[in-house]
Design a protein around this motif. Structure first.
Motif, PDB file in Angstrom:
ATOM      1  N   ASP A 187       0.821  -1.208   0.000  1.00 43.81           N
ATOM      2  CA  ASP A 187       0.000   0.000   0.000  1.00 43.81           C
ATOM      3  C   ASP A 187       0.861   1.268   0.000  1.00 43.81           C
ATOM      4  O   ASP A 187       1.672   1.479   0.901  1.00 43.81           O
ATOM      5  CB  ASP A 187      -0.895  -0.006   1.250  1.00 43.81           C
ATOM      6  CG  ASP A 187      -2.204   0.727   1.033  1.00 43.81           C
ATOM      7  OD1 ASP A 187      -2.308   1.495   0.071  1.00 43.81           O
ATOM      8  OD2 ASP A 187      -3.128   0.517   1.837  1.00 43.81           O
ATOM      9  N   ASP A 188       0.681   2.108  -1.014  1.00 42.95           N
ATOM     10  CA  ASP A 188       1.308   3.443  -1.077  1.00 42.95           C
ATOM     11  C   ASP A 188       2.820   3.425  -1.284  1.00 42.95           C
ATOM     12  O   ASP A 188       3.507   4.389  -0.930  1.00 42.95           O
ATOM     13  CB  ASP A 188       0.988   4.261   0.185  1.00 42.95           C
ATOM     14  CG  ASP A 188      -0.436   4.788   0.206  1.00 42.95           C
ATOM     15  OD1 ASP A 188      -1.235   4.364  -0.630  1.00 42.95           O
ATOM     16  OD2 ASP A 188      -0.749   5.631   1.066  1.00 42.95           O
ATOM     17  N   LEU A 189       3.349   2.364  -1.851  1.00 37.30           N
ATOM     18  CA  LEU A 189       4.781   2.317  -2.144  1.00 37.30           C
ATOM     19  C   LEU A 189       5.044   2.885  -3.529  1.00 37.30           C
ATOM     20  O   LEU A 189       4.438   2.458  -4.513  1.00 37.30           O
ATOM     21  CB  LEU A 189       5.292   0.875  -2.069  1.00 37.30           C
ATOM     22  CG  LEU A 189       6.778   0.669  -2.399  1.00 37.30           C
ATOM     23  CD1 LEU A 189       7.664   1.340  -1.364  1.00 37.30           C
ATOM     24  CD2 LEU A 189       7.099  -0.826  -2.480  1.00 37.30           C
ATOM     25  N   ASN A 190       5.960   3.852  -3.624  1.00 36.23           N
ATOM     26  CA  ASN A 190       6.358   4.372  -4.924  1.00 36.23           C
ATOM     27  C   ASN A 190       7.619   3.647  -5.396  1.00 36.23           C
ATOM     28  O   ASN A 190       7.873   2.520  -4.996  1.00 36.23           O
ATOM     29  CB  ASN A 190       6.515   5.890  -4.878  1.00 36.23           C
ATOM     30  CG  ASN A 190       7.612   6.351  -3.929  1.00 36.23           C
ATOM     31  OD1 ASN A 190       8.421   5.561  -3.456  1.00 36.23           O
ATOM     32  ND2 ASN A 190       7.646   7.642  -3.651  1.00 36.23           N
ATOM     33  N   ASP A 191       8.426   4.286  -6.232  1.00 36.95           N
ATOM     34  CA  ASP A 191       9.609   3.607  -6.781  1.00 36.95           C
ATOM     35  C   ASP A 191      10.841   3.765  -5.895  1.00 36.95           C
ATOM     36  O   ASP A 191      11.967   3.532  -6.351  1.00 36.95           O
ATOM     37  CB  ASP A 191       9.907   4.102  -8.204  1.00 36.95           C
ATOM     38  CG  ASP A 191      10.340   5.562  -8.245  1.00 36.95           C
ATOM     39  OD1 ASP A 191      10.211   6.268  -7.228  1.00 36.95           O
ATOM     40  OD2 ASP A 191      10.805   5.997  -9.312  1.00 36.95           O
ATOM     41  N   TRP A 192      10.670   4.116  -4.626  1.00 33.16           N
ATOM     42  CA  TRP A 192      11.807   4.223  -3.712  1.00 33.16           C
ATOM     43  C   TRP A 192      12.193   2.832  -3.228  1.00 33.16           C
ATOM     44  O   TRP A 192      12.064   2.482  -2.058  1.00 33.16           O
ATOM     45  CB  TRP A 192      11.460   5.149  -2.544  1.00 33.16           C
ATOM     46  CG  TRP A 192      11.392   6.595  -2.946  1.00 33.16           C
ATOM     47  CD1 TRP A 192      11.294   7.119  -4.208  1.00 33.16           C
ATOM     48  CD2 TRP A 192      11.411   7.724  -2.068  1.00 33.16           C
ATOM     49  NE1 TRP A 192      11.245   8.480  -4.169  1.00 33.16           N
ATOM     50  CE2 TRP A 192      11.317   8.891  -2.875  1.00 33.16           C
ATOM     51  CE3 TRP A 192      11.484   7.865  -0.694  1.00 33.16           C
ATOM     52  CZ2 TRP A 192      11.305  10.176  -2.332  1.00 33.16           C
ATOM     53  CZ3 TRP A 192      11.472   9.143  -0.148  1.00 33.16           C
ATOM     54  CH2 TRP A 192      11.390  10.282  -0.964  1.00 33.16           C
ATOM     55  N   VAL A 193      12.679   2.052  -4.165  1.00 34.24           N
ATOM     56  CA  VAL A 193      13.173   0.704  -3.923  1.00 34.24           C
ATOM     57  C   VAL A 193      14.535   0.634  -4.593  1.00 34.24           C
ATOM     58  O   VAL A 193      14.710   1.119  -5.713  1.00 34.24           O
ATOM     59  CB  VAL A 193      12.224  -0.351  -4.532  1.00 34.24           C
ATOM     60  CG1 VAL A 193      12.778  -1.756  -4.350  1.00 34.24           C
ATOM     61  CG2 VAL A 193      10.828  -0.232  -3.913  1.00 34.24           C
ATOM     62  N   GLY A 194      15.511   0.016  -3.916  1.00 36.97           N
ATOM     63  CA  GLY A 194      16.872   0.030  -4.431  1.00 36.97           C
ATOM     64  C   GLY A 194      16.981  -0.349  -5.887  1.00 36.97           C
ATOM     65  O   GLY A 194      17.563   0.376  -6.702  1.00 36.97           O
ATOM     66  N   CYS A 195      16.380  -1.477  -6.290  1.00 44.63           N
ATOM     67  CA  CYS A 195      16.517  -1.963  -7.660  1.00 44.63           C
ATOM     68  C   CYS A 195      15.683  -1.174  -8.657  1.00 44.63           C
ATOM     69  O   CYS A 195      15.824  -1.366  -9.874  1.00 44.63           O
ATOM     70  CB  CYS A 195      16.196  -3.451  -7.731  1.00 44.63           C
ATOM     71  SG  CYS A 195      14.638  -3.947  -6.974  1.00 44.63           S
ATOM     72  N   PHE A 196      14.822  -0.265  -8.183  1.00 40.92           N
ATOM     73  CA  PHE A 196      14.103   0.642  -9.071  1.00 40.92           C
ATOM     74  C   PHE A 196      14.820   1.983  -9.216  1.00 40.92           C
ATOM     75  O   PHE A 196      14.552   2.739 -10.141  1.00 40.92           O
ATOM     76  CB  PHE A 196      12.675   0.887  -8.555  1.00 40.92           C
ATOM     77  CG  PHE A 196      11.714  -0.210  -8.901  1.00 40.92           C
ATOM     78  CD1 PHE A 196      10.883  -0.113 -10.003  1.00 40.92           C
ATOM     79  CD2 PHE A 196      11.627  -1.353  -8.124  1.00 40.92           C
ATOM     80  CE1 PHE A 196      10.003  -1.128 -10.323  1.00 40.92           C
ATOM     81  CE2 PHE A 196      10.751  -2.375  -8.425  1.00 40.92           C
ATOM     82  CZ  PHE A 196       9.932  -2.265  -9.536  1.00 40.92           C
ATOM     83  N   GLY A 197      15.682   2.308  -8.268  1.00 36.60           N
ATOM     84  CA  GLY A 197      16.484   3.521  -8.377  1.00 36.60           C
ATOM     85  C   GLY A 197      15.750   4.812  -8.086  1.00 36.60           C
ATOM     86  O   GLY A 197      16.260   5.890  -8.395  1.00 36.60           O
TER      87      GLY A 197
END
Length: 475
Positions: free
Chosen positions: A31-41
């Motif tokens: 829920d409410d996760l944007n692209d702030w994920v390591g492998c998404f950069g």
């Protein structure tokens, strides 16, 4: 007769063997996760070792994935029914798809799998929750699963003051963000007492202790990083405040934009509150901390799958329901139709198919998950699906896959995106925006009135829906 009996028996055995070989599905909603994920950069500061490990082990990053709506309820209703919001009239969080004349009789994704020989089970947020007569816990989509377990657990913040973060709301502000936009550390500094962690442990236990008689469709919903950002202090400690870096913004970002009412666009109220208090770094830090907590929960879940006997025969589809602004476009939150709201994290692992450490740039939509999963599992196509299967893309992730995709927002709000250009229109007032992501990835420059982009605008404009269902009854 004996030969005929033996033939029938062999056919039944063959059918059962085929059913047993069907892949399982682990369907993970965040829920409410944007692209702030390591492998998404999306943010180089974020610490997401579990999601990065998942990518390294075959969880392919679908880098250009988008939501069919930028609000929780309609996004989930859309991807679970396979229909766009403008086809069902489910435009907001206060509309239950079971009240919508064009949606209430559709077979949702878990129901479709259940109808075709799967055991559908769930825990956590998959459907948006609505009050419903006779449902003590509200309607959370219990009816769509063969087995549904109420989530439980949770720890409050250490302070009884609200807001915990001390950021005051503007006088007269009664919006959700007036109280809900809040952050702080939780009592006990123990992530294992948190609801999402308990949900992840439950799923891991099912995978490691149960002998499923049928292939399973397991839907697991994790609620963070949805507001409020209350997580154990150790997650805040991972992000020293003096080391937080903010995304670059420009002060005149909204000057070339009219809002959906045809008036000059303005910063949203939450952004103004944070700007006035000078606390952007604290807000960004809180979101980062909550993502890292969420990543730990994902790790529990995926480790549980990896340790189980189902690891080599389970498709994993992990997705966020929409994006989230953290200051971009002078905004905090979801909704609207800009890139930060529409783009979502989507990761797919198909054992033996998706490569390790891979990023796929094909343009896909969350509404495409329904037809893709039934294709992967060899189920009959559902003619009601608006999306298109991207199974071919999973097998060949470097192929060109840029058919324009659609995102809806409220009645008459649409965005057409083709991998480079983004065309936004609010039809009731005719307000338009056009962005060239190759030259302007942060959407700072609206090109809708630039004659050099006229042909591009007209090419995308003809794809905007012209027929829209009226808003369905609210709860």
């Amino acid at each position: 007769m004996k030969v005929k009996y033996i033939s029938v028996l062999l056919m039944l055995v063959a059918g059962l063997a085929g059913a047993a070989e069907k892949p399982n599905v682990l369907f993970v909603a965040i829920d409410d996760l944007n692209d702030w994920v390591g492998c998404f950069g999306g943010n180089p500061q974020v610490q997401t070792p579990s999601l990065d490990k998942f990518n390294a082990e075959g969880g392919m990053v679908m880098f250009d994935a988008h939501a069919s709506s930028t609000v929780c309820g309609p996004s989930r209703s859309s991807l679970l029914t396979g229909k766009y919001p403008h086809k069902t009239g489910v435009y907001g969080n206060t509309t239950n798809l079971r009240n919508a004349p064009k949606a209430k009789d559709l077979l949702t994704l878990p129901q479709y799998f259940s109808t075709h020989g799967y055991h559908a089970l769930s825990r956590g947020k998959i459907f948006h929750r609505h009050p419903w007569p006779g449902e003590e816990m509200g309607d959370q989509g219990q009816w769509a699963f063969d087995e549904w377990v109420q989530d439980k657990g949770g720890v409050g913040p250490i302070s009884k003051e609200r807001p915990v973060c001390g950021l005051p709301a503007e006088p007269g502000d009664t919006s959700y963000h007036a109280k809900g936009f809040d952050w702080g550390s939780t009592v006990g500094n123990d992530e294992t007492k948190m609801k999402d962690y308990i949900t992840a442990e439950w799923a891991a236990e099912q995978l490691n202790t149960r002998d499923f008689e049928k292939p399973f469709f397991m839907a697991i919903g994790l609620s963070k990083p949805h507001l409020p950002w209350y997580v154990p202090q150790k997650y805040f400690d991972m992000y020293p405040l003096d080391e937080i870096e903010l995304h670059k913004t420009i002060p005149n970002d909204l000057e070339d934009i009219l809002n959906k009412y045809g008036k000059p666009a303005k910063p949203n109220g939450t952004w103004l509150r944070v700007e006035k208090a000078g606390r952007h770094k604290e807000a960004v830090r809180a979101y980062l901390a909550t993502i890292t907590f969420l990543d730990d929960c994902v790790g529990v879940l995926l480790d549980g799958l990896e340790q189980s006997k189902y690891a080599n025969n389970t498709i994993v589809m992990l997705w966020g329901d929409h994006g989230w602004h953290l200051g971009e476009k002078q905004r905090y939150g979801k909704t609207m139709l800009w890139q930060e709201s529409c783009r979502v994290p989507l990761m797919v692992k198909v054992p033996g198919v998706t490569p390790k450490n891979k990023r796929c740039d094909g343009v896909v939509n969350l509404i495409d998950m329904y037809p893709t999963l039934i294709d992967l599992c060899g189920l009959p196509k559902n003619p009601e699906n608006d999306g298109r299967s991207f199974v071919k893309l999973l097998h060949n992730p470097d192929m060109q896959w840029n058919t324009p995709t659609l995102s809806d927002y409220n009645y008459g709000g649409h965005r057409i995106y083709d991998g480079r250009y983004s065309y936004i229109v609010f039809t009731e007032k005719g307000t338009e925006e056009l962005y060239d992501h190759q030259n302007d990835p942060m959407e700072w420059h609206n090109q809708v009135n630039n004659p050099e982009y006229e042909q591009i605008k007209e090419r995308l404009k003809v794809l905007v829906p012209t027929q829209r269902e009226p808003e369905s009854p609210k709860n």
